[in-house]
Design a protein around this motif. Structure first.
Motif, PDB file in Angstrom:
ATOM      1  N   ASP A 365      10.554 -24.052   4.503  1.00 34.29           N
ATOM      2  CA  ASP A 365      10.489 -23.858   5.950  1.00 34.29           C
ATOM      3  C   ASP A 365       9.066 -24.117   6.433  1.00 34.29           C
ATOM      4  OD1 ASP A 365      10.541 -23.023   8.558  1.00 34.29           O
ATOM      5  OD2 ASP A 365      11.131 -20.957   8.126  1.00 34.29           O
ATOM      6  N   PRO A 366       8.865 -25.091   7.315  1.00 32.73           N
ATOM      7  CA  PRO A 366       7.507 -25.408   7.767  1.00 32.73           C
ATOM      8  C   PRO A 366       6.948 -24.415   8.785  1.00 32.73           C
ATOM      9  CG  PRO A 366       9.056 -26.790   8.911  1.00 32.73           C
ATOM     10  CD  PRO A 366       9.857 -26.009   7.905  1.00 32.73           C
ATOM     11  N   LYS A 367       7.808 -23.503   9.280  1.00 30.06           N
ATOM     12  CA  LYS A 367       7.377 -22.499  10.257  1.00 30.06           C
ATOM     13  C   LYS A 367       6.859 -23.141  11.540  1.00 30.06           C
ATOM     14  CE  LYS A 367       6.299 -18.996   6.752  1.00 30.06           C
ATOM     15  NZ  LYS A 367       5.290 -18.041   6.235  1.00 30.06           N
ATOM     16  N   PHE A 368       7.739 -23.907  12.169  1.00 37.01           N
ATOM     17  CA  PHE A 368       7.426 -24.405  13.498  1.00 37.01           C
ATOM     18  C   PHE A 368       7.270 -23.236  14.462  1.00 37.01           C
ATOM     19  CE2 PHE A 368      10.020 -28.454  12.471  1.00 37.01           C
ATOM     20  CZ  PHE A 368       8.875 -29.165  12.132  1.00 37.01           C
ATOM     21  N   VAL A 369       6.479 -23.427  15.514  1.00 37.09           N
ATOM     22  CA  VAL A 369       6.314 -22.376  16.515  1.00 37.09           C
ATOM     23  C   VAL A 369       7.649 -22.036  17.170  1.00 37.09           C
ATOM     24  CG1 VAL A 369       5.283 -21.865  18.764  1.00 37.09           C
ATOM     25  CG2 VAL A 369       3.887 -22.859  16.945  1.00 37.09           C
ATOM     26  N   SER A 370       8.463 -23.055  17.487  1.00 37.86           N
ATOM     27  CA  SER A 370       9.789 -22.826  18.071  1.00 37.86           C
ATOM     28  C   SER A 370      10.637 -24.076  17.865  1.00 37.86           C
ATOM     29  CB  SER A 370       9.674 -22.502  19.562  1.00 37.86           C
ATOM     30  OG  SER A 370       9.302 -23.651  20.297  1.00 37.86           O
ATOM     31  N   ARG A 371      11.844 -24.039  18.391  1.00 34.94           N
ATOM     32  CA  ARG A 371      12.753 -25.193  18.276  1.00 34.94           C
ATOM     33  C   ARG A 371      12.234 -26.405  19.034  1.00 34.94           C
ATOM     34  NH1 ARG A 371      18.238 -23.563  16.993  1.00 34.94           N
ATOM     35  NH2 ARG A 371      19.018 -25.311  18.219  1.00 34.94           N
ATOM     36  N   THR A 372      11.417 -26.192  20.034  1.00 31.68           N
ATOM     37  CA  THR A 372      10.898 -27.303  20.837  1.00 31.68           C
ATOM     38  C   THR A 372       9.402 -27.526  20.666  1.00 31.68           C
ATOM     39  OG1 THR A 372      10.646 -25.807  22.730  1.00 31.68           O
ATOM     40  CG2 THR A 372      12.703 -27.066  22.585  1.00 31.68           C
ATOM     41  N   ASP A 373       8.698 -26.546  20.124  1.00 31.36           N
ATOM     42  CA  ASP A 373       7.259 -26.661  19.871  1.00 31.36           C
ATOM     43  C   ASP A 373       7.060 -26.803  18.366  1.00 31.36           C
ATOM     44  OD1 ASP A 373       4.533 -26.458  19.574  1.00 31.36           O
ATOM     45  OD2 ASP A 373       4.304 -24.717  20.882  1.00 31.36           O
TER      46      ASP A 373
END
Length: 419
Positions: A365-373
């Motif tokens: 899991d790359p740990k994106f800030v959110s689904r769009t960020d």
């Protein structure tokens, strides 16, 4: 589509004023066009003496250094045909003046804006609901900047004769019509944000959304950027949302689509299906597509029927090289056959994967800030994951920066954003 105009970067407006004849000759002549209060019998050289129709513009004998200024809020019936040529030092310019929405050109009788000449700088126009392409670029060394295109089969089409053109800072939305959509065979085509048939073009800093249409052959089809027979094109720093595919590449037998680069693009979708990149080996009808490079892209396609990248019908390192990408999908994170792609320095998530991880690549899991960020949160395994790359991987030093304009460090992060 006033919403399109609100998303475009601000550009300086033309301010009508008197200038000495010597200065006007050196700078070129500015012609004004206003569909509401213009008059084709007028001189056209001031806002109060503007022309009214595209027919008058098409008939004008434009010279290097000239400018055509379209009044915002105007509406015209296609086509606008730009046949003259400027020079590198004195391009011919199209821009907006006044206030309000971009001047809109529409009509199914033909392409809306045809750039046939060389050395044009085209901005301040919206092309909507055209026969095939909103903007068709057949010349060389042209720039489309701050334009908008919607509800066409192709928002921008660079033909086989078009080279060294740039499409930047533009909004291409809901180009969602098919040009071929019939039962049987394998020939449906359309719904392109940008279609590149030419060589050495640049697509950068654009927002491309909704390149998606029903297809009788495939269920759905479309691409933010489609490359067919085009070589050495650079597709960088674009934001793509809710397209069927970000990019698909192919070449007619006897032709090539060699050396195309995709770097620092941010790709998301809420659709039930989709993909980031599709390319082909020599056993496919529109292969081989040689030397495709995809580096530092961030992808989030959470639906079940999705795929990160596909390199099929004879994949090999000469077909596809991937470096420092972050690809999160709800389906298959990557697919290869044959000798496989050349892959390294990336982070993947998917229900399945059919490829061999390269050096430093991981499933995590790359740990994106959110689904769009798609920036990275602290503790992301993508931080420091990338392998160092020279500027040639990005298509030149001018593109060697992340999606937010930050330079790369000696130990780069995977994905489109750096710390």
């Amino acid at each position: 589509m006033a919403v399109l105009a609100s998303l475009l970067p601000a550009v300086p407006e033309a301010v009508p004023q008197a200038v000495p004849q010597a200065a006007r000759t050196k700078a070129g002549t500015t012609y004004y066009v206003d569909s509401r209060s213009g008059d084709d019998a007028a001189a056209g050289t001031g806002a109060r003496t503007a022309w009214k129709t595209l027919e008058r513009v098409n008939a004008a004998e434009l010279k290097p250094g000239d400018t055509i200024a379209f009044r915002r809020g105007s509406s015209f019936t296609a086509p606008l045909t730009l046949s003259a040529s400027g020079t590198a030092a004195r391009p011919i310019t199209v821009k907006a003046y006044g206030s309000g929405a971009l001047a809109k050109i529409s009509g199914r009788a033909g392409e809306c804006v045809l750039v046939k000449g060389d050395h044009w700088r085209v901005g301040g126009l919206q092309a909507s609901g055209c026969r095939w392409a909103g903007f068709l670029v057949a010349g060389d060394h042209n720039v489309l900047a701050g334009v908008a295109a919607d509800h066409n089969a192709a928002g921008v089409h660079v033909t086989a004769s078009g080279s060294h053109n740039t499409i930047r800072g533009s909004v291409l939305t809901d180009n969602n019509r098919m040009s071929v959509n019939d039962k049987g065979g394998d020939n449906d085509s359309g719904a392109f944000g940008v279609l590149l048939n030419g060589d050495d073009n640049v697509v950068t800093g654009n927002t491309i959304t909704g390149s998606y249409a029903h297809s009788k052959d495939y269920g759905a089809d479309g691409a933010a950027v489609e490359i067919y027979n085009g070589d050495r094109n650079r597709v960088t720093h674009n934001t793509a949302r809710d397209n069927e595919t970000f990019t698909e590449l192919g070449a007619r037998k006897g032709r090539t689509a060699t050396g195309n680069i995709f770097a620092f693009n941010v790709v998301t979708s809420s659709r039930g299906r989709g993909s980031f990149l599709v390319t082909r080996g020599p056993h496919h009808a529109v292969g081989p597509v040689l030397g495709t490079v995809a580096v530092h892209n961030s992808v989030y396609l959470p639906a079940r029927h999705t795929i990160g990248w596909s390199c099929h019908d004879g994949c090999s390192p000469s077909i596809l090289k991937l470096r420092n990408n972050v690809v999160v999908v709800g389906g298959e994170s990557g697919w290869e056959d044959g000798k496989g792609a050349d892959e390294a320095g990336s982070v993947y998530v998917g229900r399945s994967a059919r490829f061999k991880l390269g050096p430093k690549s991981v499933m995590a899991d790359p740990k994106f800030v959110s689904r769009t960020d798609l920036r990275l949160r602290p503790g992301s395994p993508a931080l420091g994951r990338g392998v160092p790359l020279t500027a040639s991987w990005f298509g030149g030093s001018e593109f060697a920066k992340d999606a937010a304009g930050k330079p790369l460090s000696a130990t780069p992060d995977a994905g489109a954003y750096q710390r």
